[in-house]
Design an enzyme around this catalytic site. Structure first.
Site, PDB file in Angstrom:
ATOM      1  N   ASN A  13       1.128  -0.762  -0.019  1.00 30.12           N
ATOM      2  CA  ASN A  13       0.083  -0.045   0.079  1.00 30.12           C
ATOM      3  C   ASN A  13       1.010   1.184   0.131  1.00 30.12           C
ATOM      4  O   ASN A  13       1.544   1.518   1.253  1.00 30.12           O
ATOM      5  CB  ASN A  13      -0.938   0.141   1.337  1.00 30.12           C
ATOM      6  CG  ASN A  13      -2.099   1.372   1.634  1.00 30.12           C
ATOM      7  OD1 ASN A  13      -1.908   1.674   0.307  1.00 30.12           O
ATOM      8  ND2 ASN A  13      -2.003   1.487   2.331  1.00 30.12           N
ATOM      9  N   TRP A  14       1.465   1.535  -0.958  1.00 30.11           N
ATOM     10  CA  TRP A  14       1.741   2.415  -1.688  1.00 30.11           C
ATOM     11  C   TRP A  14       2.012   3.980  -0.785  1.00 30.11           C
ATOM     12  O   TRP A  14       1.888   5.555  -0.331  1.00 30.11           O
ATOM     13  CB  TRP A  14       2.579   3.215  -2.690  1.00 30.11           C
ATOM     14  CG  TRP A  14       2.866   2.142  -3.387  1.00 30.11           C
ATOM     15  CD1 TRP A  14       3.671   1.255  -3.147  1.00 30.11           C
ATOM     16  CD2 TRP A  14       3.349   2.419  -4.629  1.00 30.11           C
ATOM     17  NE1 TRP A  14       3.418   0.397  -4.451  1.00 30.11           N
ATOM     18  CE2 TRP A  14       4.435   1.009  -5.134  1.00 30.11           C
ATOM     19  CE3 TRP A  14       4.103   3.340  -5.931  1.00 30.11           C
ATOM     20  CZ2 TRP A  14       5.275   0.778  -6.204  1.00 30.11           C
ATOM     21  CZ3 TRP A  14       4.529   3.061  -7.245  1.00 30.11           C
ATOM     22  CH2 TRP A  14       4.424   1.865  -7.042  1.00 30.11           C
ATOM     23  N   LYS A  15       0.322   4.178  -0.251  1.00 29.44           N
ATOM     24  CA  LYS A  15      -0.363   5.621   0.657  1.00 29.44           C
ATOM     25  C   LYS A  15      -0.264   6.920  -0.251  1.00 29.44           C
ATOM     26  O   LYS A  15      -0.448   6.593  -1.578  1.00 29.44           O
ATOM     27  CB  LYS A  15       0.278   5.473   1.314  1.00 29.44           C
ATOM     28  CG  LYS A  15      -0.045   4.223   2.427  1.00 29.44           C
ATOM     29  CD  LYS A  15       0.157   4.566   3.767  1.00 29.44           C
ATOM     30  CE  LYS A  15      -0.313   3.768   5.334  1.00 29.44           C
ATOM     31  NZ  LYS A  15       0.166   3.302   6.113  1.00 29.44           N
ATOM     32  N   HIS A  98      -9.098   0.857   4.644  1.00 28.90           N
ATOM     33  CA  HIS A  98      -8.086   1.085   5.883  1.00 28.90           C
ATOM     34  C   HIS A  98      -8.427   2.468   6.361  1.00 28.90           C
ATOM     35  O   HIS A  98      -9.073   3.549   6.546  1.00 28.90           O
ATOM     36  CB  HIS A  98      -6.927   1.516   4.597  1.00 28.90           C
ATOM     37  CG  HIS A  98      -5.552   2.233   5.102  1.00 28.90           C
ATOM     38  ND1 HIS A  98      -5.125   3.046   6.360  1.00 28.90           N
ATOM     39  CD2 HIS A  98      -4.911   1.006   4.578  1.00 28.90           C
ATOM     40  CE1 HIS A  98      -4.113   3.066   5.794  1.00 28.90           C
ATOM     41  NE2 HIS A  98      -3.481   1.551   5.647  1.00 28.90           N
ATOM     42  N   GLU A 100      -6.952   4.330   7.646  1.00 33.41           N
ATOM     43  CA  GLU A 100      -6.469   6.026   7.419  1.00 33.41           C
ATOM     44  C   GLU A 100      -7.868   7.164   6.763  1.00 33.41           C
ATOM     45  O   GLU A 100      -8.044   8.003   6.655  1.00 33.41           O
ATOM     46  CB  GLU A 100      -5.026   6.632   6.680  1.00 33.41           C
ATOM     47  CG  GLU A 100      -4.310   6.066   7.347  1.00 33.41           C
ATOM     48  CD  GLU A 100      -2.953   5.476   6.812  1.00 33.41           C
ATOM     49  OE1 GLU A 100      -1.627   5.647   7.267  1.00 33.41           O
ATOM     50  OE2 GLU A 100      -2.738   5.818   5.699  1.00 33.41           O
ATOM     51  N   GLU A 170      -5.726  -4.909  10.271  1.00 36.64           N
ATOM     52  CA  GLU A 170      -4.162  -3.729  10.828  1.00 36.64           C
ATOM     53  C   GLU A 170      -5.182  -3.346  12.042  1.00 36.64           C
ATOM     54  O   GLU A 170      -5.968  -2.515  11.853  1.00 36.64           O
ATOM     55  CB  GLU A 170      -4.993  -2.607   9.482  1.00 36.64           C
ATOM     56  CG  GLU A 170      -3.919  -3.290   8.159  1.00 36.64           C
ATOM     57  CD  GLU A 170      -4.066  -1.552   7.278  1.00 36.64           C
ATOM     58  OE1 GLU A 170      -3.174  -1.748   6.638  1.00 36.64           O
ATOM     59  OE2 GLU A 170      -4.081  -1.137   7.367  1.00 36.64           O
ATOM     60  N   GLY A 176       1.666   2.881  10.433  1.00 36.10           N
ATOM     61  CA  GLY A 176       2.463   4.177  10.570  1.00 36.10           C
ATOM     62  C   GLY A 176       3.484   4.434  11.975  1.00 36.10           C
ATOM     63  O   GLY A 176       4.033   5.686  12.153  1.00 36.10           O
ATOM     64  N   SER A 216       2.835  -2.353  10.565  1.00 37.53           N
ATOM     65  CA  SER A 216       4.176  -2.316  10.508  1.00 37.53           C
ATOM     66  C   SER A 216       4.898  -3.362  10.193  1.00 37.53           C
ATOM     67  O   SER A 216       6.007  -3.387  10.828  1.00 37.53           O
ATOM     68  CB  SER A 216       4.940  -1.125  11.592  1.00 37.53           C
ATOM     69  OG  SER A 216       4.250   0.204  11.511  1.00 37.53           O
ATOM     70  N   GLY A 237       3.491  -0.749   4.379  1.00 40.95           N
ATOM     71  CA  GLY A 237       3.379  -0.246   4.274  1.00 40.95           C
ATOM     72  C   GLY A 237       4.546   0.705   3.913  1.00 40.95           C
ATOM     73  O   GLY A 237       4.580   0.788   2.863  1.00 40.95           O
ATOM     74  N   GLY A 238       5.413   1.545   4.607  1.00 38.83           N
ATOM     75  CA  GLY A 238       6.836   1.630   4.370  1.00 38.83           C
ATOM     76  C   GLY A 238       7.676   0.710   3.765  1.00 38.83           C
ATOM     77  O   GLY A 238       8.080   1.583   2.456  1.00 38.83           O
TER      78      GLY A 238
END
Length: 256
Positions: A13-15, A98, A100, A170, A176, A216, A237-238
């Site tokens: 998930n590149w966000k 998600h 976010e 999640e 994050g 994470s 994510g990251g």
């Protein structure tokens, strides 16, 4: 439950990261890094990167997803993207619900359900996100909350459509933040999600449904998380923004 009967899926998930030109560079790095993967590899990119991602991944083992979708087919919804628009681009997956989106953009369990149905009816595969906040975990309501989110998200989804549904656990407190659920915590909730699916659709569907962990997951902790019997992959994510780190996770899923 036999983990071997399910498809392991690692989805990035590149966000809100990477311009189209930056996306082209990252995809070029990813293609050789994951070409031998035994699991399914998905990259979910910003809308502006989708055309580039679809073109670059053609003929490879990388599947492309979007990060959100609207629930109406068309109309006066400025700034939104419909499922048919995604399908026409060649997109295969979409993330819905998600944390976010729930936290910052007023997403509710009911709109998650509407987006899920719209995406499935258009032929997309859907990654549905569920999970609790730190306060909810500390209050001991994780199981009830995740059960509710899962049930509402799947309202009116047929057993046949479940073949195109992935559920990602999640924990909001681990997204994050650098904090990660322990492997046992992840396993416990993923097993609860599978139990709900079994109650709704029967054990055969539950056994076939991919349940991911997100929150994470990275190159250092992925192997332990993915070794658990009810953790069938990850929503990353990251670490998905670095080809080398993403490849480590993909390889761990191949082993797991």
């Amino acid at each position: 439950m036999d983990k071997a009967k399910r498809k392991a899926i690692i989805a990035g998930n590149w966000k809100m990261n990477k311009t189209a030109s930056e996306a082209a560079v990252l995809v070029d790095e990813l293609i050789p890094a994951v070409k031998d993967a035994a699991c399914e590899v998905v990259i979910c990119t910003p809308f502006t990167d989708l055309v580039t991602a679809v073109a670059k991944t053609k003929g490879t083992n990388i599947h492309v997803g979007a990060e959100n979708v609207h629930f109406e087919k068309s109309g006066a919804f400025t700034g939104e993207i419909s499922a048919d628009m995604l399908v026409d681009l060649g997109v295969e997956y979409v993330i819905v619900g998600h944390s976010e989106r729930r936290q910052y953009f007023a997403e509710t369990d009911q709109t998650v359900n509407k987006r899920t149905l719209a995406a499935l009816n258009a032929g997309l595969k859907v990654i549905i996100c569920v999970g609790e906040s730190l306060q909810q975990r500390e209050e001991g309501v994780t199981e009830e909350l995740v059960r509710m989110q899962t049930k509402i998200a799947l309202r009116d989804v047929t057993a046949e459509q479940m073949a195109n549904v992935v559920i990602a656990y999640e924990p909001v407190w681990a997204i994050g933040t650098g904090k990660t659920a322990t492997a046992d915590q992840a396993e416990e909730v993923c097993a609860q999600i599978r139990k709900v699916v079994g109650e709704l659709y029967g054990e055969t569907v539950a056994e076939a449904t991919t349940v991911q962990y997100g929150g994470s997951m990275n190159a250092k902790n992925c192997e332990e998380l993915l070794s658990k019997k009810d953790v069938d992959g990850g929503l990353i994510g990251g670490a998905s923004l670095k080809a080398a780190d993403f490849a480590v996770i993909v390889n761990a899923a191949t082993k797991g």
